[in-house]
Design an enzyme around this catalytic site. Structure first.
Site, PDB file in Angstrom:
ATOM      1  N   HIS A  92      -2.645   3.170  -3.017  1.00 53.76           N
ATOM      2  CA  HIS A  92      -1.283   3.622  -3.278  1.00 53.76           C
ATOM      3  C   HIS A  92      -1.129   3.882  -4.773  1.00 53.76           C
ATOM      4  O   HIS A  92      -1.348   2.993  -5.592  1.00 53.76           O
ATOM      5  CB  HIS A  92      -0.291   2.554  -2.816  1.00 53.76           C
ATOM      6  CG  HIS A  92       1.140   2.934  -3.066  1.00 53.76           C
ATOM      7  ND1 HIS A  92       1.748   3.959  -2.395  1.00 53.76           N
ATOM      8  CD2 HIS A  92       2.071   2.428  -3.910  1.00 53.76           C
ATOM      9  CE1 HIS A  92       2.998   4.075  -2.805  1.00 53.76           C
ATOM     10  NE2 HIS A  92       3.219   3.158  -3.731  1.00 53.76           N
ATOM     11  N   ASP A 140       1.637   5.231  -7.412  1.00 53.22           N
ATOM     12  CA  ASP A 140       3.003   5.676  -7.690  1.00 53.22           C
ATOM     13  C   ASP A 140       2.945   6.918  -8.572  1.00 53.22           C
ATOM     14  O   ASP A 140       2.333   6.907  -9.647  1.00 53.22           O
ATOM     15  CB  ASP A 140       3.790   4.564  -8.386  1.00 53.22           C
ATOM     16  CG  ASP A 140       4.123   3.417  -7.441  1.00 53.22           C
ATOM     17  OD1 ASP A 140       4.466   3.693  -6.285  1.00 53.22           O
ATOM     18  OD2 ASP A 140       4.032   2.254  -7.858  1.00 53.22           O
ATOM     19  N   ASP A 162       5.894   1.974   0.646  1.00 47.92           N
ATOM     20  CA  ASP A 162       6.488   1.246  -0.477  1.00 47.92           C
ATOM     21  C   ASP A 162       7.891   1.723  -0.821  1.00 47.92           C
ATOM     22  O   ASP A 162       8.331   1.623  -1.955  1.00 47.92           O
ATOM     23  CB  ASP A 162       5.579   1.386  -1.714  1.00 47.92           C
ATOM     24  CG  ASP A 162       5.979   0.450  -2.834  1.00 47.92           C
ATOM     25  OD1 ASP A 162       6.486  -0.642  -2.552  1.00 47.92           O
ATOM     26  OD2 ASP A 162       5.797   0.814  -4.006  1.00 47.92           O
ATOM     27  N   HIS A 196       9.701   7.563  -4.924  1.00 48.88           N
ATOM     28  CA  HIS A 196      10.464   6.344  -4.645  1.00 48.88           C
ATOM     29  C   HIS A 196      10.572   5.364  -5.804  1.00 48.88           C
ATOM     30  O   HIS A 196      11.096   4.256  -5.615  1.00 48.88           O
ATOM     31  CB  HIS A 196       9.898   5.644  -3.402  1.00 48.88           C
ATOM     32  CG  HIS A 196       8.497   5.127  -3.559  1.00 48.88           C
ATOM     33  ND1 HIS A 196       7.421   5.724  -2.947  1.00 48.88           N
ATOM     34  CD2 HIS A 196       7.992   4.087  -4.254  1.00 48.88           C
ATOM     35  CE1 HIS A 196       6.327   5.063  -3.262  1.00 48.88           C
ATOM     36  NE2 HIS A 196       6.641   4.058  -4.054  1.00 48.88           N
TER      37      HIS A 196
END
Length: 1028
Positions: free
Chosen positions: A260, A262, A372, A577
């Site tokens: 993951h 970001d 997430d 997000h």
């Protein structure tokens, strides 16, 4: 005869095994101390430092200066390029040789002009394999480059991970040498680690744990760290243990590599590009050596970045995508926030993402992947299915602060009845490490035992990137089928979900939103980002509508499809997000606001060009020189501001047809006009025939009367438009969280700087302004506006905000009694309780909504509208809109400065549906556009026969220049048949999905007056209209 003693003390045996592999204790004589063999210093190391991130080809042309270990580099966000010259001794023939590199920055090795591996101490990647078995034919003298980012895996927080970055932090190179790596020691260490973890995690009550304990102890007895020949017998014992199989009924863990990343968070967008490269090139190296390794990867934007910046790496990725091992998932442009983007924005996330994956890799994603994000809208299931996705994976609800979500595998049903199969990995993480603990938690935490026997385990360092390591793969390979643990298979999302689908008869269904009971502050933090998002969503909507009308009205007009895609992708990127929620550092906020400015500047120019095409005419044409464009699908009668000849603003009342244009005509003023009266006691009364408002000297509403029924909206003895200030100190996640206890710190804002005074005395518009002091540093100036023919009163608000850990809200106590309130969400609305009976109700003390919220009882209600806010709280009869927060991490200056926003209050008879609350909220957010040019009469492109159906989108179809895409949805929560009529030259029409793929199985029903469409509650429909 001598007999070995039988040892019974569990603790001593366990600690003996732990110390034997410790990297802290007894490393002079234990196994860990033998991981590396002979070492050699580098021949030379030199460095070039750059304030900017530059390419490899540019970097190697620079002047490199000698450096040594312990030197400081930086500051934060700079880049260091190291030239590393090394020589491998010939005496190391047959040995595995590594470049060992330890730094507190993020590194990437370049060899032969290509990136080859990431080096990140926090991600357990501190060496690069130079050769697995040194041969005479291999080069022994090697020059490498290491690109070092002056930031850690999680940015550069000052004092804590989420603190604002330290701009002056320096980074050091702690170790860099050439070393022999003892692979057999690493293999044996892995055996020991797994056995020790089994002992600790199975505990004293499990026989299998004691078997692991005695196996590990006997391995210590057999193993002499100084004698490699002793390793085989120890490894044999471990293999015997791990090869003892499970039964057929054991739970199956589907292990998938994951990383993951970001797209921006504690680091800027630009750094994410390099994080992708560092992480993904390491994955490629692992795939070359581990033929069963499967890796899942989301976010089309990140693939696009790598394609642009690292084309060689992207080619390698495409190779493994075709082999089914590097698996694109998610189907969206970025992993967007699940609450705040509009319905159309969510559709575009999938449209842009799925189109990219189809074009680059030849297929669409089957799973929506959002592990997430801070909650999930109840309209997502329908949007997913409309984009060809029936499966959903996340795990964020495991973060719930109050209530434990009752399922891991279930069907999720949206507000329209659409269902998708949903899986929450029971390990409650998207960055497992392949450890025994991960596997045991996956089984133990599974809340659907007996209903399903398969779960996902996503392994690899995440958030800041990093991804899987060889050690993780080795761990999982050893315990693929080991008694006492679940079965483990390297798998893919498709295999997992296929297993779940094949045995889904007993699965439960969850209806409605997936509300995260945490991070409620993200509905409000970074108000300028929220404002930019809402304004840009509206601008791109209006630009597409105007461009489609111009395309059909003017042959010379060119639809700006390429530029629109660029602008949409910028907007979608900012919906990541950690960006639109405001949980990012100041650098990211600056980037996001710059992108919004770019969208507004370019989009406004394109909109102006489209409007000019719509109204252009010859000088002989009779008509107005100013026209008004309405991009919404109902007729609007509103007051607009015109520029007078003497630069003075002039007001006009205009009526504009649905999705159409009308001239500004000199018309008789309506009756009644707005009147304003200053009463004897200093209070001010405003009336427009629909509403009667009384305002006190502090700007609070003493009364709001609905004239038609003489019904008072403000609760007796209370005041509306009451600003309130709260202490706002969460437990940890500053920008993210507002805690329930903040409600106990309420302080009304009542200090007057400028009392209420009349600004505009009536006619088409009346207004009253005032100024309040929040504190010694912060003020509120507000203009309360009432227009002729307008069913709501507007509050144009300016706040100069210089606070720390405070929360500003505005309250309206209303004369309505109802157990639930209604909030707009994407393509619809839902109800939430106004009471706090249960822990599930209490956990929703702060909730999200879009353009409006409504509190109604039978026959009467009050709606609260806004143009840029998302946080609400409606408890009992008090309607509260959240305005501004002041967190100090990860952005120490979050929300500081001047803010401008508008909200409105609308009392109504009957239901909010019948009172056109939905349409009024749209009108507040999508203002009429003035077009300077000639139009002789009103003209409408589209009309809808039912007020419950909203024509949300009109755009040129993707890659079809002769087709328009129109999207409609049912907004009331009712089943209805409606007629879509158009004056455009439509030749034929097709139903299509949200990816604009025609669906010939659903015939178009045409009536004499247009296209007949039947909707179920909250259903979304898309049509392709072929234009002649």
């Amino acid at each position: 005869m001598y007999h070995k003693p039988v040892l019974k003390n569990r603790r001593t045996l366990l600690e003996r095994a732990e110390k034997f592999i410790s990297d802290t204790y007894f490393t002079d004589c234990n196994l860990r101390g033998r991981l590396f063999g002979d070492t050699r210093p580098l021949e030379s190391i030199s460095v070039f430092q750059s304030e900017k991130r530059i390419s490899y080809s540019e970097a190697i042309q620079q002047d490199f200066l000698p450096c040594k270990f312990g030197d400081a580099f930086g500051p934060t966000w700079w880049t260091c390029w190291f030239r590393v010259v090394l020589k491998i001794p010939e005496t190391w023939r047959g040995k595995e040789v590594h470049l060992r590199w330890e730094s507190d920055g993020e590194g990437m090795v370049w060899r032969d002009e290509q990136p080859v591996q990431g080096l990140t101490k926090e991600g357990e990647k501190t060496s690069y394999i130079l050769t697995e078995c040194l041969k005479d034919s291999e080069p022994h003298s090697i020059t490498l480059y290491v690109e070092l980012a002056c930031n850690s895996l999680f940015g550069a927080g000052q004092g804590s991970m989420i603190a604002a970055p330290d701009p002056n932090r320096k980074f050091t190179l702690q170790k860099a040498d050439v070393v022999v790596f003892n692979r057999d020691v690493r293999e044996l260490l892995t055996d020991f680690e797994l056995l020790v973890d089994i002992v600790k995690l199975l505990g004293e009550g499990e026989q299998r744990g004691y078997q692991a304990l005695f196996t590990a102890n006997e391995m210590v007895n057999l193993c002499d760290p100084t004698d490699n020949s002793s390793f085989a017998s120890a490894q044999s014992l471990a293999q015997r243990f791990f090869s003892q199989r499970n039964g057929e009924s054991q739970h199956v863990v589907h292990a998938m590599g994951h990383c993951h990343i970001d797209s921006a968070w504690l680091w800027p967008y630009e750094e994410t590009i390099r994080k992708c490269a560092r992480s993904w090139v390491t994955v490629i190296r692992l795939m070359e050596n581990n033929p069963e390794f499967v890796f899942t990867c989301s976010q089309a934007q990140q693939f696009q970045w790598v394609k642009s910046w690292y084309p060689g790496l992207f080619s390698e990725i495409k190779h493994f995508v075709q082999k089914g091992r590097f698996i694109p998932v998610g189907g969206t442009w970025v992993e967007m926030d699940g609450n705040l983007p509009s319905g159309e924005s969510m559709v575009r996330q999938f449209l842009q993402g799925q189109s990219f994956f189809k074009e680059e890799f030849g297929h669409y994603c089957k799973e929506f992947w959002l592990p997430d994000t801070f909650g999930y809208s109840a309209q997502l299931p329908q949007i997913m299915k409309g984009c060809g996705i029936t499966r959903f994976l996340t795990q964020k609800l495991s973060w719930n602060l109050v209530n434990t979500f009752p399922h891991n595998t279930f069907f999720w049903e949206g507000i329209d009845g659409s269902q998708v199969l949903t899986h929450f990995p029971p390990g409650n993480s998207y960055e497992m490490k392949g450890k025994v603990e991960d596997l045991i938690n996956t089984v133990k935490n599974n809340k659907d035992k007996g209903r399903t026997n398969h779960s996902a385990a996503l392994f690899g360092f995440g958030d800041g990137g990093g991804g899987p390591t060889q050690l993780m793969l080795d761990r999982l390979q050893r315990v693929r089928d080991t008694d006492g643990l679940p079965k483990v298979q390297m798998s893919s999302p498709d295999v997992l979900f296929s297993e779940l689908e094949s045995d889904s008869a007993l699965l439960c269904t969850w209806v409605g939103e997936l509300f995260l009971e945490l991070h409620n502050g993200t509905y409000t933090t970074q108000a300028k980002i929220k404002l930019g998002n809402r304004q840009c969503e509206a601008l791109l909507h209006d630009l597409e509508v105007a461009s489609c009308l111009a395309l059909c009205r003017r042959e010379s007009f060119t639809y700006p499809s390429c530029k629109l895609q660029e602008l949409w992708r910028l907007l979608l990127l900012n919906q990541f997000h950690d960006v639109i929620p405001g949980s990012c550092i100041e650098m990211v906020v600056e980037d996001a606001l710059e992108y919004y400015d770019e969208i507004c500047t370019t989009g406004s120019k394109l909109l102006l060009a489209a409007c000019e095409s719509l109204v252009s005419g010859s000088a002989q044409d009779v008509g107005s020189s100013i026209s008004v464009l309405n991009t919404l699908s109902w007729e609007r009668t509103e007051v607009v501001s015109l520029q007078g000849e003497d630069t003075q603003t002039k007001l006009a009342l205009v009526s504009v047809p649905s999705v159409g244009i009308a001239p500004v005509m000199e018309t008789a003023e309506p009756a009644p006009l707005v009147s304003i009266t200053v009463m004897v006691d200093g209070n001010i009364k405003m009336e427009n025939g629909l509403l009667k408002v009384v305002i006190d000297r502090t700007g609070r509403l003493m009364s709001l009367l609905l004239v038609q029924t003489n019904r008072e909206a403000i609760s007796e003895g209370s005041l509306g438009n009451q600003f309130t200030l709260f202490d706002d100190v969460p437990l940890y996640w500053d920008a993210w969280d507002v805690m329930d206890y903040h409600l106990q710190t309420r302080k009304p804002v009542i200090e007057v700087i400028e009392p209420a005074k009349v600004v505009s005395s009536g006619g088409l518009r009346g207004s009253v302004s005032f100024t309040l002091r929040i504190s010694g540093k912060s003020t509120i100036t507000q203009e309360i506006v009432l227009d002729a023919c307008c069913p709501y009163i507007k509050f144009n608000t300016q706040v100069d905000w210089e606070e720390a850990h405070k929360f500003l809200k505005v309250e309206f106590p209303v004369q309505v009694h109802s157990p639930s309130a209604t909030y707009e969400i994407q393509f619809g609305h839902l109800q939430r309780p106004t009471h706090r009976n249960t822990s599930w109700d209490w956990a929703r003390f702060e909730v999200w909504g879009h353009k409006w919220a409504d509190l109604s009882e039978h026959g009467f209600g009050v709606a609260l509208l806004n143009n840029s806010k998302y946080g609400y709280s409606i408890h009992q009869n008090i309607m509260t809109l959240s305005l501004l927060r002041a967190p100090k991490a990860p952005d120490a200056n979050a929300d500081m400065g001047r803010h401008n926003f508008t909200y409105a209050l609308m009392p109504h008879t009957g239901s909010f549906q019948g009172a056109s609350v939905i349409q009024c909220a749209y009108s507040l957010n999508f203002p009429l556009h003035l077009c300077h040019g000639v139009t002789s009469e009103s003209w409408s492109a589209f009309t809808i026969s039912s007020p419950s159906v909203i024509l949300e989108t009109i755009k040129q179809a993707e890659k079809r220049k002769n087709a328009l895409l129109v999207r409609l949805y049912e907004s009331h929560g009712s089943s209805v048949t409606s007629i879509l009529s158009t004056s455009l030259p439509v030749q034929e029409a097709w139903h299509c999905d949200l990816l604009e793929r025609p669906d010939p199985s659903v015939p178009i029903s045409s009536a004499a007056s247009g296209i007949s469409l039947t909707f179920k509650p909250f259903q979304i429909k898309s049509l392709l209209l072929i234009i002649q």
